[in-house]
Scaffold this active site. Sequence first.
Site, PDB file in Angstrom:
ATOM      1  N   THR A   1      33.857  36.362  31.161  1.00  0.00           N
ATOM      2  CA  THR A   1      33.255  35.180  31.031  1.00  0.00           C
ATOM      3  C   THR A   1      33.398  34.294  32.106  1.00  0.00           C
ATOM      4  O   THR A   1      32.506  33.668  32.574  1.00  0.00           O
ATOM      5  CB  THR A   1      34.023  34.499  29.658  1.00  0.00           C
TER       6      THR A   1
ATOM      7  N   LYS B   1      46.793  35.484  28.099  1.00  0.00           N
ATOM      8  CA  LYS B   1      45.786  35.403  29.332  1.00  0.00           C
ATOM      9  C   LYS B   1      46.414  36.864  29.724  1.00  0.00           C
ATOM     10  O   LYS B   1      47.678  36.896  29.632  1.00  0.00           O
ATOM     11  CB  LYS B   1      45.485  34.592  30.079  1.00  0.00           C
TER      12      LYS B   1
ATOM     13  N   GLY C   1      44.588  39.972  30.413  1.00  0.00           N
ATOM     14  CA  GLY C   1      43.944  41.353  30.019  1.00  0.00           C
ATOM     15  C   GLY C   1      43.599  42.136  31.103  1.00  0.00           C
ATOM     16  O   GLY C   1      43.527  43.378  31.145  1.00  0.00           O
ATOM     17  N   GLY C   2      43.251  41.287  32.291  1.00  0.00           N
ATOM     18  CA  GLY C   2      42.575  41.665  33.263  1.00  0.00           C
ATOM     19  C   GLY C   2      43.693  41.846  34.393  1.00  0.00           C
ATOM     20  O   GLY C   2      43.331  42.709  35.627  1.00  0.00           O
TER      21      GLY C   2
ATOM     22  N   GLU D   1      46.445  33.487  37.973  1.00  0.00           N
ATOM     23  CA  GLU D   1      45.836  32.541  37.093  1.00  0.00           C
ATOM     24  C   GLU D   1      46.563  31.416  36.539  1.00  0.00           C
ATOM     25  O   GLU D   1      46.244  30.322  36.544  1.00  0.00           O
ATOM     26  CB  GLU D   1      45.305  33.295  35.764  1.00  0.00           C
TER      27      GLU D   1
END
Length: 228
Positions: free
Chosen positions: A34, A99, A101-102, A108
């Site tokens: 996204t 957060k 997952g990547g 981040e």
Amino acid sequence: MSNENQNNEKLAVAEKAITFVNDGDIVGLGTGSTATLAIQQLAKLIANGLKIQAVPSSEATKALAISLGIPLLALGEASSIDISIDGADEFTANLELIKGGGGALFREKVMASLSKKSIIITDSSKRVEKLGAFKVPIEFNPNAEAYVFKALQKLSSHPVKRIKNDKVFVTDNGNCIFDTDFGLIDNPTVLASELDQIVGVLAHGIFVNLTSVILMAHGDEIISFTKK
């Protein structure tokens, strides 16, 4: 939800998010599918004359931004960020997130901490009543692997070392990740504090008190969640 509908929602919310970017801003660029759409839309505005500097949250995002001609400032050189745009793997209406997952959770989290306005963009599949169906990523220094594993087990969790393409996944920071199942999480703030105190953990994927607004696409509608 079909892949086509999900992709349409992601694009719609990405297009909405970049309307908050102003000329002269320092913009944090998130990581993931996204966020990638938002970066691509932002590049179009830059091509049409928008003047910004962007701060990437991962090496993948850095490479994408360079390929699109977006001027960059290194994360470590940014003392503050005007606005950041990123995705999430899960979120609640109370602005609690999972957060990572990547695999970019540490950078981040630094980006979110630096941001005056942190915008999270998602499709409707990411909304939950309680966090925890998505396993919590925990980035750890390999020298502390055994210690971190035992510490996580003491928190009644089930850590599994992340493997990708038949190899141990290594983050941009040279660390590894435990994807950790805590079940549904009753109090993310308390769990986040407990994880913060484990020696050897660089970062975990529970984000609390780091988000200004969540924009969620639901069909043709964009729904905004802010702190109650």
